[in-house]
Design a protein around this motif. Structure first.
Motif, PDB file in Angstrom:
ATOM      1  N   UNK A   1       0.838  -1.195   0.000  1.00 23.92           N
ATOM      2  CA  UNK A   1       0.000   0.000   0.000  1.00 23.92           C
ATOM      3  C   UNK A   1       0.876   1.249   0.000  1.00 23.92           C
ATOM      4  N   UNK A   2       0.481   2.267  -0.786  1.00 27.74           N
ATOM      5  CA  UNK A   2       1.277   3.489  -0.878  1.00 27.74           C
ATOM      6  C   UNK A   2       1.117   4.364   0.361  1.00 27.74           C
ATOM      7  N   UNK A   3       2.221   4.800   0.929  1.00 25.88           N
ATOM      8  CA  UNK A   3       2.189   5.782   2.010  1.00 25.88           C
ATOM      9  C   UNK A   3       3.169   6.897   1.668  1.00 25.88           C
ATOM     10  N   UNK A   4       2.760   8.174   1.841  1.00 24.25           N
ATOM     11  CA  UNK A   4       3.636   9.289   1.452  1.00 24.25           C
ATOM     12  C   UNK A   4       4.740   9.575   2.472  1.00 24.25           C
ATOM     13  N   UNK A   5       4.696   8.929   3.619  1.00 24.19           N
ATOM     14  CA  UNK A   5       5.703   9.165   4.656  1.00 24.19           C
ATOM     15  C   UNK A   5       6.175   7.821   5.208  1.00 24.19           C
ATOM     16  N   UNK A   6       7.478   7.693   5.464  1.00 26.42           N
ATOM     17  CA  UNK A   6       8.006   6.503   6.142  1.00 26.42           C
ATOM     18  C   UNK A   6       8.691   6.972   7.427  1.00 26.42           C
ATOM     19  N   UNK A   7       8.543   6.197   8.468  1.00 30.52           N
ATOM     20  CA  UNK A   7       9.130   6.580   9.756  1.00 30.52           C
ATOM     21  C   UNK A   7       9.992   5.450  10.311  1.00 30.52           C
ATOM     22  N   UNK A   8      10.960   5.831  11.129  1.00 31.43           N
ATOM     23  CA  UNK A   8      11.804   4.836  11.788  1.00 31.43           C
ATOM     24  C   UNK A   8      12.216   5.378  13.153  1.00 31.43           C
ATOM     25  N   UNK A   9      12.780   4.512  13.970  1.00 29.52           N
ATOM     26  CA  UNK A   9      13.147   4.904  15.331  1.00 29.52           C
ATOM     27  C   UNK A   9      14.664   4.892  15.463  1.00 29.52           C
ATOM     28  N   UNK A  10      15.277   6.059  15.430  1.00 35.08           N
ATOM     29  CA  UNK A  10      16.742   6.086  15.509  1.00 35.08           C
ATOM     30  C   UNK A  10      17.224   5.641  16.894  1.00 35.08           C
ATOM     31  N   UNK A  11      18.413   5.081  16.926  1.00 33.81           N
ATOM     32  CA  UNK A  11      19.000   4.617  18.189  1.00 33.81           C
ATOM     33  C   UNK A  11      19.236   5.799  19.130  1.00 33.81           C
ATOM     34  N   UNK A  12      18.910   5.601  20.388  1.00 28.30           N
ATOM     35  CA  UNK A  12      19.178   6.634  21.389  1.00 28.30           C
ATOM     36  C   UNK A  12      20.060   6.045  22.477  1.00 28.30           C
ATOM     37  N   UNK A  13      21.251   6.582  22.640  1.00 28.13           N
ATOM     38  CA  UNK A  13      22.208   6.039  23.605  1.00 28.13           C
ATOM     39  C   UNK A  13      21.977   6.571  25.011  1.00 28.13           C
ATOM     40  N   UNK A  14      22.390   5.835  26.011  1.00 26.07           N
ATOM     41  CA  UNK A  14      22.162   6.253  27.398  1.00 26.07           C
ATOM     42  C   UNK A  14      22.896   7.542  27.769  1.00 26.07           C
ATOM     43  N   UNK A  15      23.951   7.892  27.044  1.00 28.65           N
ATOM     44  CA  UNK A  15      24.717   9.108  27.390  1.00 28.65           C
ATOM     45  C   UNK A  15      24.513  10.235  26.391  1.00 28.65           C
ATOM     46  N   UNK A  23      11.038   9.342  16.999  1.00 27.63           N
ATOM     47  CA  UNK A  23      10.630   8.929  15.656  1.00 27.63           C
ATOM     48  C   UNK A  23      11.120   9.941  14.643  1.00 27.63           C
ATOM     49  N   UNK A  24      11.737   9.456  13.583  1.00 25.07           N
ATOM     50  CA  UNK A  24      12.144  10.316  12.473  1.00 25.07           C
ATOM     51  C   UNK A  24      11.372   9.877  11.235  1.00 25.07           C
ATOM     52  N   UNK A  25      10.937  10.849  10.443  1.00 22.64           N
ATOM     53  CA  UNK A  25      10.145  10.525   9.260  1.00 22.64           C
ATOM     54  C   UNK A  25      10.744  11.195   8.023  1.00 22.64           C
ATOM     55  N   UNK A  26      10.487  10.599   6.885  1.00 22.70           N
ATOM     56  CA  UNK A  26      10.893  11.224   5.626  1.00 22.70           C
ATOM     57  C   UNK A  26       9.804  11.017   4.588  1.00 22.70           C
ATOM     58  N   UNK A  27       9.743  11.964   3.640  1.00 22.55           N
ATOM     59  CA  UNK A  27       8.690  11.936   2.617  1.00 22.55           C
ATOM     60  C   UNK A  27       9.061  10.968   1.493  1.00 22.55           C
ATOM     61  N   UNK A  28       8.074  10.245   1.003  1.00 14.39           N
ATOM     62  CA  UNK A  28       8.268   9.400  -0.186  1.00 14.39           C
ATOM     63  C   UNK A  28       7.147   9.724  -1.178  1.00 14.39           C
ATOM     64  N   UNK A  29       7.312  10.824  -1.947  1.00 12.70           N
ATOM     65  CA  UNK A  29       6.232  11.295  -2.825  1.00 12.70           C
ATOM     66  C   UNK A  29       5.882  10.286  -3.919  1.00 12.70           C
ATOM     67  N   UNK A  30       4.676  10.434  -4.498  1.00 13.14           N
ATOM     68  CA  UNK A  30       4.165   9.418  -5.429  1.00 13.14           C
ATOM     69  C   UNK A  30       5.015   9.228  -6.687  1.00 13.14           C
TER      70      UNK A  30
END
Lengths: 73, 189
Positions: A1-15, A23-30
């Protein structure tokens, strides 16, 4: 299914010094998916097309991407 | 040869006096992925690209000049009435010292426009891939500016310009497909 945005969870370190951006997102236009545009696709009425910036609903990509019903950004 | 139509491609309305936004918009005026770079890049590549896609480069290159004019109008409206003090507060002090309220082809950080922003490799695929990348970069730049702007009228024009980048990218991708497959051509071996 087409979605105009994709998101992912970047690593976050304890320090890491700053509060995390979980959450970071980026556009994926049609245009990334259409390939060679087929003939006789649906068109917007002219006035609407001039306003939207395209004649073709399949290539219209509103920004910021509207949040779907009941969804969260 | 060109014909000039004495109106903007899409109306530009600015509601808030916000010279700081002008500082960011200059990126799309004289930046690497800005409208001037785009126009000159495409119109220059036309001469050494297969016949089938020359017209596309002419049309899109011409439209980029229409976009350049819109960006210029935005920057002008945002800064024309600003006092030197306001220019300074908006981070445009250095600009004012050099140019007063004049527009200049430079990026948001003040580096003047340079021909090194545009490429012309002479290889049709390399050049079209460059154009696709340029459109996606310009689309992203518009996103970042929209994210920083809270002027609904200005954002309306910026959203139109962003959508045009999407369409241009699509057409350049189709141009690559045309050159890849030599559509409708009989091949003899």
């Amino acid at each position: 299914m087409y979605t105009p945005v994709k998101c992912y969870h970047p690593y976050y370190g304890p320090y890491d010094p700053c509060p995390p951006c979980k959450t970071k997102c980026y556009q994926t236009p049609p245009n990334l998916y259409l390939g060679f545009q087929p003939m006789n696709l649906q068109q917007y009425p002219l006035q609407e097309a001039l306003y939207k910036g395209t004649l073709w609903p399949c290539l219209y990509d509103p920004y910021p991407t509207p949040v779907p019903e009941g969804g969260k950004r | 040869m060109w014909f000039y139509e004495k109106k903007l491609q899409y109306p530009v309305k600015v509601t808030e006096c916000n010279p700081r936004l002008a500082k960011y918009l200059i990126e799309q005026y004289g930046g690497a992925d800005g409208e001037l770079s785009a126009a000159l890049r495409y119109l220059n590549q036309r001469y050494t690209i297969p016949d089938k896609v020359i017209g596309l480069l002419t049309d899109i290159g011409t439209e980029e000049f229409a976009h350049l004019e819109m960006i210029a109008t935005m920057i002008y409206k945002l800064t024309k009435d600003a006092t030197p003090e306001q220019m300074k507060e908006a981070g445009l002090g250095a600009h004012y010292a050099n140019h007063d309220h004049a527009l200049y082809y430079q990026n948001a950080a003040g580096s003047p426009w340079t021909a090194t922003y545009i490429a012309a490799k002479g290889d049709p695929i390399a050049d079209l891939y460059e154009d696709i990348a340029a459109e996606e970069k310009a689309r992203a730049t518009y996103q970042w500016i929209i994210n920083m702007s809270d002027d609904p009228c200005l954002n309306d024009s910026l959203k139109f310009l962003r959508e045009r980048e999407v369409i241009h990218s699509q057409r350049f991708r189709e141009a690559v497909e045309i050159l890849k497959f030599e559509k409708d051509r009989k091949q003899f071996f």
